[in-house]
Design a protein around this motif. Structure first.
Motif, PDB file in Angstrom:
ATOM      1  N   ALA B  36       0.818  -1.210   0.000  1.00  0.00           N
ATOM      2  CA  ALA B  36       0.000   0.000   0.000  1.00  0.00           C
ATOM      3  C   ALA B  36       0.848   1.255   0.000  1.00  0.00           C
ATOM      4  O   ALA B  36       0.337   2.360  -0.171  1.00  0.00           O
ATOM      5  N   CYS B  37       2.155   1.090   0.203  1.00  0.00           N
ATOM      6  CA  CYS B  37       3.041   2.249   0.383  1.00  0.00           C
ATOM      7  C   CYS B  37       3.825   2.532  -0.888  1.00  0.00           C
ATOM      8  O   CYS B  37       4.528   1.658  -1.405  1.00  0.00           O
ATOM      9  N   LEU B  38       3.720   3.764  -1.368  1.00  0.00           N
ATOM     10  CA  LEU B  38       4.374   4.093  -2.636  1.00  0.00           C
ATOM     11  C   LEU B  38       5.891   3.961  -2.566  1.00  0.00           C
ATOM     12  O   LEU B  38       6.539   3.707  -3.576  1.00  0.00           O
ATOM     13  N   PHE B  39       6.464   4.098  -1.383  1.00  0.00           N
ATOM     14  CA  PHE B  39       7.921   3.978  -1.296  1.00  0.00           C
ATOM     15  C   PHE B  39       8.368   2.532  -1.485  1.00  0.00           C
ATOM     16  O   PHE B  39       9.465   2.280  -1.958  1.00  0.00           O
ATOM     17  N   PRO B  50       5.932  -0.260   5.698  1.00  0.00           N
ATOM     18  CA  PRO B  50       5.505   0.674   6.742  1.00  0.00           C
ATOM     19  C   PRO B  50       5.744   0.198   8.176  1.00  0.00           C
ATOM     20  O   PRO B  50       6.324   0.930   8.975  1.00  0.00           O
ATOM     21  N   LYS B  53       9.199   0.562   9.583  1.00  0.00           N
ATOM     22  CA  LYS B  53       9.654   1.908   9.929  1.00  0.00           C
ATOM     23  C   LYS B  53       9.502   2.162  11.426  1.00  0.00           C
ATOM     24  O   LYS B  53      10.018   3.139  11.956  1.00  0.00           O
ATOM     25  N   CYS B  97       8.485   8.475   4.417  1.00  0.00           N
ATOM     26  CA  CYS B  97       7.091   8.404   4.860  1.00  0.00           C
ATOM     27  C   CYS B  97       6.468   9.774   4.753  1.00  0.00           C
ATOM     28  O   CYS B  97       6.945  10.730   5.349  1.00  0.00           O
ATOM     29  N   THR B  98       5.406   9.861   3.987  1.00  0.00           N
ATOM     30  CA  THR B  98       4.726  11.140   3.803  1.00  0.00           C
ATOM     31  C   THR B  98       3.518  11.257   4.728  1.00  0.00           C
ATOM     32  O   THR B  98       2.711  12.159   4.574  1.00  0.00           O
ATOM     33  N   LEU B  99       3.404  10.325   5.663  1.00  0.00           N
ATOM     34  CA  LEU B  99       2.250  10.274   6.572  1.00  0.00           C
ATOM     35  C   LEU B  99       0.948  10.252   5.780  1.00  0.00           C
ATOM     36  O   LEU B  99      -0.052  10.831   6.188  1.00  0.00           O
ATOM     37  N   CYS B 100       0.986   9.565   4.631  1.00  0.00           N
ATOM     38  CA  CYS B 100      -0.155   9.625   3.714  1.00  0.00           C
ATOM     39  C   CYS B 100      -1.348   8.807   4.201  1.00  0.00           C
ATOM     40  O   CYS B 100      -2.480   9.019   3.781  1.00  0.00           O
ATOM     41  N   GLY B 101      -1.080   7.831   5.068  1.00  0.00           N
ATOM     42  CA  GLY B 101      -2.192   7.079   5.652  1.00  0.00           C
ATOM     43  C   GLY B 101      -2.676   5.895   4.847  1.00  0.00           C
ATOM     44  O   GLY B 101      -3.637   5.231   5.231  1.00  0.00           O
ATOM     45  N   ARG B 102      -2.037   5.594   3.747  1.00  0.00           N
ATOM     46  CA  ARG B 102      -2.537   4.514   2.909  1.00  0.00           C
ATOM     47  C   ARG B 102      -2.334   3.149   3.565  1.00  0.00           C
ATOM     48  O   ARG B 102      -3.164   2.253   3.445  1.00  0.00           O
ATOM     49  N   CYS B 103      -1.203   3.001   4.278  1.00  0.00           N
ATOM     50  CA  CYS B 103      -0.951   1.723   4.951  1.00  0.00           C
ATOM     51  C   CYS B 103      -2.034   1.456   5.990  1.00  0.00           C
ATOM     52  O   CYS B 103      -2.464   0.318   6.169  1.00  0.00           O
ATOM     53  N   THR B 114       0.220   4.780  10.262  1.00  0.00           N
ATOM     54  CA  THR B 114       0.551   6.192  10.081  1.00  0.00           C
ATOM     55  C   THR B 114       0.540   6.951  11.403  1.00  0.00           C
ATOM     56  O   THR B 114       1.442   7.742  11.680  1.00  0.00           O
ATOM     57  N   ILE B 117       3.674   6.212  13.194  1.00  0.00           N
ATOM     58  CA  ILE B 117       4.861   6.884  12.655  1.00  0.00           C
ATOM     59  C   ILE B 117       4.872   8.351  13.094  1.00  0.00           C
ATOM     60  O   ILE B 117       5.899   8.898  13.473  1.00  0.00           O
TER      61      ILE B 117
END
Ligand code: SF4
Ligand code: SF4
Lengths: 222, 434
Positions: B36-39, B50, B53, B97-103, B114, B117
C-alpha cells in the motif's frame, strides 16, 4: 496398559489440558491488561456530524477483505491466508470429533460437517499453511519481516492440523498415540497463543475498531 | 545513555497508549502494508515496509510494556534501543514516509501505522534524529512565523499587487468578520494569485473575511517534525489571532497538512476546543455553492479533460472527499476520476515534510512514478488539486518525466468560473453586493 501412547493420552486429557488452559487464561489476562492498562487520551477535535461519520463496526468487518488493488499485488498472501483460516476454523468447530469434545465441555453441540468434507477442509488448511510458509520464505517483504516468532507461530498452528489429519487416517503410529500427540499439539497452541503473534485472533478486532473510529470521526469509512 | 536519547525515549514512552499496544500485538507480518506504500511499490525495497519503519518503537514497547519483553532484556536476550539504532531509522521515519495514511487503510489487522509513525517522530526529533532541513523549517516557523521565512512585509507586498490586479480590497486585521483566512507560505510566494482569487470569490458570495498580520501562515512544520511543544506554539498564534478578531471561523487554505494540523490535531495540541470553527476552503466553497451563494459556470465544452488529485491529508486523513467533486461537477465538462481516488488515492510523494528534505529528492522522484502511472492512464491535460505542496511536487514530477500536463489549484479554478452577471432576484444576490 503399558502402551506409552495410552499414558500420554491420559496425561494430555487430564493435567495437560488443565495446565494449557491455565497458562492460556493467565497469559491472555496478562496481555490484555498490559494493553488496556495504558489507556488513551480523549480526542478533543470535534468529530464530523454523526451522519457523515464512518462506522468503526464496519471497519471491523471490512478488513476481512482487501482494499481494491491489494489482492492483485499479493495474491499468494491472500489466497493462502483465506484458505488456511477457512479450513482451520471449519475443522476446529465443525469436525465430528471436535463437536463431541465441545458437547462434553459445554453440555451442548451442533451439527457436524460430513466426514469427507471435514477431511478435505483439513487438507486445504494444511496445504495452504505449507504454501504460506513457502511464501514467507520466498517473498522479499515477508522474508525480510519474519522473525523466529513467525516460524514458531507457524509450527504451533501446523502441528495440530497435521497430527489431527494423521490420527484420522491412522498414519504412521497407533491411533491412540496420534490422538495423544494431536491433543498435546493443540494444548501447546492454546498455551502459547497469548505470548505469540497468534494473539491477533483477539486483538485485531480491537485494532480495527480503533482505526475505524479514528478514520470514522473524520468522515472516512476505513 | 546520552541526555538526548533519554529525552527521545521518554517522548516515545509518553506516546504509548492502548491503540498502539493493540496495533503492535496485532501485526502478523503479512507484509501487505508494503503493497500500500508508494515507497515500497516504486522501489521494491522491503526496508520501506511501513510497519518496519516502527521497529525501534516496537522494541521499546515490547521491552518496557510487556512482561515477557522485560524478562528478555533482564536475561540479556534483547538489547535496549540505542542512539545508533535511531540514527539508522531516521531516513525511514522521515525521508520515506509522507504520513499519507494509505498503509493504515490497507492493513488487514487494522493497524493505524501512520498514526504510530507520527508518534515515533516525537521521539526521533527529541533524540536528535530528525532531518536538519525539517528542524530548520520549524525553527523558521517559530522565529519568523513561516517555515519558508515569508515575512509580513512580503505578504503586504503581495496583497498590494493582488489588490491592484483584482481591483478589490484584501482586508487585513478586520475584527468581527465571518472568516479569518490562512495561506501557506508556498501560496504566498509561488501562487499569490490565490489572494486575488479569494477576494473575487468572497465578493461574489458575500462573505466577510480578513487576513491577520499576526497569523497568516497555515502550515505547521512542528507536526511534521514531530515536536508537539513547537507545534503547539505555532498553532497558538493562529488560535489567539482568531479568537482576538472574534471570527466565526478560520479557513484552512489549499494545503493538506495545514488542514489536518488545524482541524484534527490542533485541539489535542492545546488541550481544548477552539472558540471558532475550522473549515477547509473547499468545504466552505461547497457549502456556499449549495446555499446558491456561489454560482459557477461550466467550462467551455471545447476545453480538455481534467482530473483531480486528492491530497492525502485532505481526503484520507481529513475527510474532505465529496466537496471537490461537487465543485468540479459544476465546472468541468470532461472530468475523469483516477483509478484510486478519494480515501484510496496515492500520495504525490511530497507530504509529511518529505518535500522539505533535500536529500530525499531522488527517492521522491522514484516514488512519484506511482502518481505518474495514474495520471498517464487517464489521458488528461489538466490535473486539479487542492494543496500547494502537492501542486509543486506534481509540477516537479511531471517535469522530471517530461509529461505535459498542467496542474491547477481548485480554488483558483472556482474563481475563474464565477458567473459574471449577478441575478437580480434572491437574497444571495443582495449579499453578493456587500
Ligand atoms: S499489513 Fe498490518 S499486519 Fe501486515 S505486516 Fe503490515 S502492519 Fe503487520
Ligand atoms: S503513511 Fe504512506 S508513506 Fe508512510 S508508511 Fe504509510 S503508506 Fe508509506
Amino acid at each position: 496398559m503399558n502402551d506409552p501412547g495410552y499414558e500420554l493420552l491420559l496425561w494430555v486429557r487430564g493435567p495437560g489440558w488443565i495446565l494449557a488452559l491455565a497458562v492460556f487464561s493467565f497469559g491472555m489476562a496478562m496481555r490484555l491488561f498490559e494493553i488496556f492498562a495504558l489507556g488513551r487520551r480523549e480526542d478533543l477535535a470535534p468529530p464530523r456530524p454523526a451522519e457523515r461519520q464512518g462506522s468503526p463496526m464496519r471497519t471491523v468487518w471490512n478488513r476481512f477483505f482487501p482494499v481494491p488493488g491489494l489482492f492483485e499485488r499479493a495474491p499468494a498472501t491472500h489466497v493462502s491466508g483465506y484458505l488456511f483460516h477457512i479450513g482451520f476454523f471449519a475443522v476446529l468447530f465443525f469436525a465430528e470429533f471436535h463437536i463431541q469434545l465441545f458437547r462434553h465441555l459445554l453440555g451442548f453441540g451442533w451439527p457436524a460437517l460430513s466426514a469427507p468434507l471435514a477431511d478435505a477442509l483439513g487438507v486445504v488448511a494444511i496445504v495452504a499453511l505449507l504454501a504460506a510458509l513457502v511464501s514467507r520464505m520466498r517473498d522479499p517483504v515477508k522474508r525480510f519481516l519474519s522473525t523466529a516468532g513467525d516460524y514458531l507461530a507457524w509450527a504451533l498452528t501446523f502441528l495440530p492440523l497435521l497430527t489431527g489429519w494423521m490420527a484420522y487416517h491412522h498414519v504412521l503410529v497407533s491411533y491412540t498415540r496420534m490422538v495423544a500427540l494431536h491433543l498435546l499439539a493443540a494444548e501447546l497452541l492454546l498455551a502459547l497463543l497469548p505470548f505469540t503473534k497468534l494473539i491477533h485472533a483477539v486483538t485485531i478486532f480491537v485494532a480495527r475498531w480503533y482505526t475505524g473510529e479514528q478514520f470514522g470521526r473524520k468522515g472516512v469509512q476505513a | 545513555m546520552s541526555a538526548t536519547l533519554e529525552r527521545g525515549l521518554a517522548a516515545l514512552r509518553a506516546g504509548m497508549d492502548t491503540p498502539m499496544a493493540t496495533f503492535f500485538a496485532s501485526c502478523v507480518h503479512c507484509g501487505l502494508c508494503a503493497e500500500a506504500c508508494l515507497f515500497y511499490t516504486e522501489t521494491g525495497d522491503p526496508k520501506y515496509t511501513p510497519i518496519h519503519k516502527l521497529e525501534p518503537l516496537r522494541r521499546l514497547w515490547k521491552q518496557e510494556f510487556t512482561l515477557l519483553g522485560k524478562l528478555m532484556v533482564n536475561i540479556g536476550l534483547d538489547q535496549p534501543v540505542s542512539d545508533a539504532e535511531l540514527a539508522e531509522w531516521e531516513p525511514l521515519v522521515y525521508d520515506s514516509c509522507t504520513l499519507c495514511g494509505r498503509c493504515s487503510l490497507a492493513c488487514p489487522a487494522g493497524n493505524d501505522i501512520t498514526a504510530m509513525i507520527r508518534k515515533m517522530r516525537e521521539g526521533m526529533a527529541l533524540s536528535g534524529h530528525a532531518p536538519e532541513d525539517l528542524v530548520h523549517a520549524t525553527q523558521r516557523a517559530v522565529t519568523l512565523g513561516s517555515p519558508m521565512g515569508v515575512k509580513l512585509s512580503t505578504l503586504k507586498a503581495k496583497i498590494r499587487a493582488q489588490e491592484r490586479e483584482s481591483g478589490l480590497t484584501i482586508p487585513l486585521d478586520q475584527p468581527g468578520v465571518d472568516y479569518m483566512v490562512l495561506f501557506s507560505g508556498m501560496e504566498i510566494v509561488q501562487f499569490s494569485e490565490i489572494l486575488g482569487a479569494m477576494a473575487r470569490i468572497f465578493k461574489h458570495a458575500g462573505v466577510s473575511w480578513t487576513l491577520s498580520s499576526e497569523a497568516f501562515e497555515a502550515t505547521n512544520s512542528g507536526i511534521q517534525l514531530g515536536v508537539s511543544d513547537l507545534a503547539k506554539e505555532i498553532l497558538l498564534r493562529t488560535v489567539n489571532a482568531a479568537e482576538k478578531l472574534g471570527v466565526k471561523g478560520v479557513v484552512s487554505p489549499e494545503c493538506g497538512h495545514a488542514y489536518t494540523a488545524l482541524r484534527w490535531e490542533g485541539p489535542n495540541l492545546i488541550g481544548r476546543r477552539y472558540h471558532f470553527e475550522v473549515v477547509h476552503i473547499l468545504e466552505l466553497l461547497a457549502r456556499l455553492q449549495k446555499e446558491k451563494r456561489l454560482r459557477l459556470r461550466q467550462r467551455d465544452p471545447e476545453e480538455r479533460p481534467l482530473s483531480f488529485h486528492d491530497p492525502c491529508q485532505l481526503a484520507r486523513r481529513g475527510g474532505v472527499l465529496e466537496e471537490p467533486r461537487e465543485l468540479l461537477g459544476k465546472i468541468a465538462t470532461d472530468f475523469r476520476e483516477m483509478s484510486d481516488n478519494r480515501e484510496r488515492n496515492w500520495c504525490c510523494g511530497g507530504g509529511g515534510g518529505v518535500s522539505a528534505i533535500e536529500r530525499s529528492e531522488p527517492l521522491r522522484a522514484k516514488a512519484f512514478q506511482r502518481k505518474l502511472h495514474q495520471i498517464e492512464e487517464l489521458g488528461v491535460h489538466t490535473l486539479v488539486t487542492a494543496c500547494s505542496n502537492c501542486r509543486i511536487i506534481l509540477e516537479e514530477g511531471l517535469e522530471t518525466y517530461q509529461i505535459r500536463v498542467d496542474v491547477a489549484g481548485l480554488t483558483e479554478l472556482v474563481a475563474d468560473h464565477l458567473e459574471e452577471d449577478q441575478p437580480q432576484t434572491g437574497a444571495g444576490a443582495a449579499g453578493g453586493e456587500s
